[in-house]
Design a protein around this motif. Structure first.
Motif, PDB file in Angstrom:
ATOM      1  N   ASN A  10       0.802  -1.062  -0.022  1.00 16.90           N
ATOM      2  CA  ASN A  10      -0.074   0.182   0.005  1.00 16.90           C
ATOM      3  C   ASN A  10       0.840   1.103   0.065  1.00 16.90           C
ATOM      4  N   PRO A  11       0.547   2.051  -0.873  1.00 20.89           N
ATOM      5  CA  PRO A  11       1.428   3.196  -0.996  1.00 20.89           C
ATOM      6  C   PRO A  11       1.232   4.009   0.479  1.00 20.89           C
ATOM      7  N   GLY A  12       2.359   4.918   0.771  1.00 15.73           N
ATOM      8  CA  GLY A  12       2.358   5.545   2.006  1.00 15.73           C
ATOM      9  C   GLY A  12       3.959   5.374   2.529  1.00 15.73           C
ATOM     10  N   LEU A  13       3.796   5.615   3.994  1.00 20.17           N
ATOM     11  CA  LEU A  13       5.044   5.534   4.593  1.00 20.17           C
ATOM     12  C   LEU A  13       5.632   4.153   4.470  1.00 20.17           C
ATOM     13  N   ASP A  14       4.952   3.117   4.540  1.00 19.22           N
ATOM     14  CA  ASP A  14       5.613   1.951   4.511  1.00 19.22           C
ATOM     15  C   ASP A  14       6.165   1.626   3.164  1.00 19.22           C
ATOM     16  N   GLN A  15       5.565   1.759   2.351  1.00 19.36           N
ATOM     17  CA  GLN A  15       5.986   1.649   0.971  1.00 19.36           C
ATOM     18  C   GLN A  15       7.020   2.488   0.606  1.00 19.36           C
ATOM     19  N   ASP A  16       7.174   3.614   1.091  1.00 21.16           N
ATOM     20  CA  ASP A  16       8.506   4.689   0.866  1.00 21.16           C
ATOM     21  C   ASP A  16       9.748   4.155   1.722  1.00 21.16           C
ATOM     22  N   TYR A  17       9.469   3.774   2.625  1.00 18.20           N
ATOM     23  CA  TYR A  17      10.390   3.055   3.683  1.00 18.20           C
ATOM     24  C   TYR A  17      11.040   1.884   3.058  1.00 18.20           C
ATOM     25  N   HIS A  18      10.194   0.992   2.722  1.00 21.49           N
ATOM     26  CA  HIS A  18      10.513  -0.318   1.729  1.00 21.49           C
ATOM     27  C   HIS A  18      11.257   0.100   0.770  1.00 21.49           C
ATOM     28  N   ASP A  19      10.892   0.742  -0.253  1.00 28.54           N
ATOM     29  CA  ASP A  19      11.528   1.174  -1.723  1.00 28.54           C
ATOM     30  C   ASP A  19      12.806   1.983  -1.526  1.00 28.54           C
ATOM     31  N   ASN A  20      12.714   2.752  -0.424  1.00 28.31           N
ATOM     32  CA  ASN A  20      13.915   3.743  -0.529  1.00 28.31           C
ATOM     33  C   ASN A  20      15.076   3.412   0.755  1.00 28.31           C
ATOM     34  N   GLU A  21      14.638   2.690   1.774  1.00 35.49           N
ATOM     35  CA  GLU A  21      15.689   2.464   2.915  1.00 35.49           C
ATOM     36  C   GLU A  21      15.925   1.183   3.140  1.00 35.49           C
ATOM     37  N   TRP A  22      14.901   0.298   3.437  1.00 39.39           N
ATOM     38  CA  TRP A  22      15.005  -1.010   4.000  1.00 39.39           C
ATOM     39  C   TRP A  22      15.822  -1.974   3.305  1.00 39.39           C
ATOM     40  N   ALA A  23      16.867  -2.509   3.786  1.00 39.39           N
ATOM     41  CA  ALA A  23      17.800  -3.252   3.623  1.00 39.39           C
ATOM     42  C   ALA A  23      18.855  -2.877   2.665  1.00 39.39           C
ATOM     43  N   LYS A  24      18.776  -1.506   2.632  1.00 39.21           N
ATOM     44  CA  LYS A  24      20.020  -1.077   1.785  1.00 39.21           C
ATOM     45  C   LYS A  24      20.991  -0.676   2.915  1.00 39.21           C
TER      46      LYS A  24
END
Length: 183
Positions: A10-24
């Motif tokens: 779902n778009p929003g904070l979780d998706q933004d975090y997932h796409d741009n930060e998580w596991a990087k």
């Protein structure tokens, strides 16, 4: 359409975090400290709750300046306990201060916290094969080992599950689903 991990569909904070930060991979000590404190605050709560309060945490904790945080006194603890923009848990607030002190000691010992934390994997990311959410684990031998070492080094509120989440957040462990675009 981009395939993502189920928790970030779902778009929003979780998706933004997932796409741009998580596991990087993260090597910046201030960012590592931020993630350490956010993860310990997440214990018992959803990550979404922490993401919604992230900016409030940053402001309340002096932009993650661990040198300042290490000098917080009882008066500052009281101010933090009254801040409804963060998680007002006395043990977690005290742990943030305790961990700032321990963080600085580790920096001196290893030249940086990054050197310390990444030494466990020889500066390499562990990429796990995750087919479905059911394949996700909550902790590992590595997170158990690091948790025990952190406790011996004076850190608080960092059990094996919290440390595992921290390792995912900072890119030491990549647990994106195999089908995820960001694997």
């Amino acid at each position: 359409m981009i395939n993502r991990c189920k928790w970030a569909e779902n778009p929003g904070l979780d998706q933004d975090y997932h796409d741009n930060e998580w596991a990087k991979p993260i090597n910046d000590d201030t960012k590592l400290f931020e993630m350490l404190i956010l993860e310990l605050n997440q214990a018992g709560l959803s990550w979404h709750t922490i993401l919604k309060k992230r900016e409030n945490f940053k402001n309340a904790f002096d932009n993650w300046d661990y040198n300042k945080i290490s000098n917080y006194d009882e008066q500052k603890e009281l101010v933090l306990m009254q801040n409804d923009g963060i998680i007002r848990n006395k043990l977690k607030i005290k742990a943030a201060i305790t961990n700032a002190k321990a963080f600085i000691r580790l920096q001196k010992e290893y030249e940086s916290f990054s050197n310390f934390i990444w030494s466990f994997t020889n500066n390499k990311t562990i990429i796990n094969s995750i087919e479905t959410d059911k394949d996700m684990i909550a902790y590992s031998e590595l997170s158990s080992e690091i948790s025990q070492i952190l406790k011996k080094k004076g850190f608080a509120f960092l059990g094996k599950t919290t440390v595992y989440s921290f390792l995912q957040a900072i890119g030491i462990i990549n647990d994106h689903l195999n089908s995820c675009h960001f694997k």
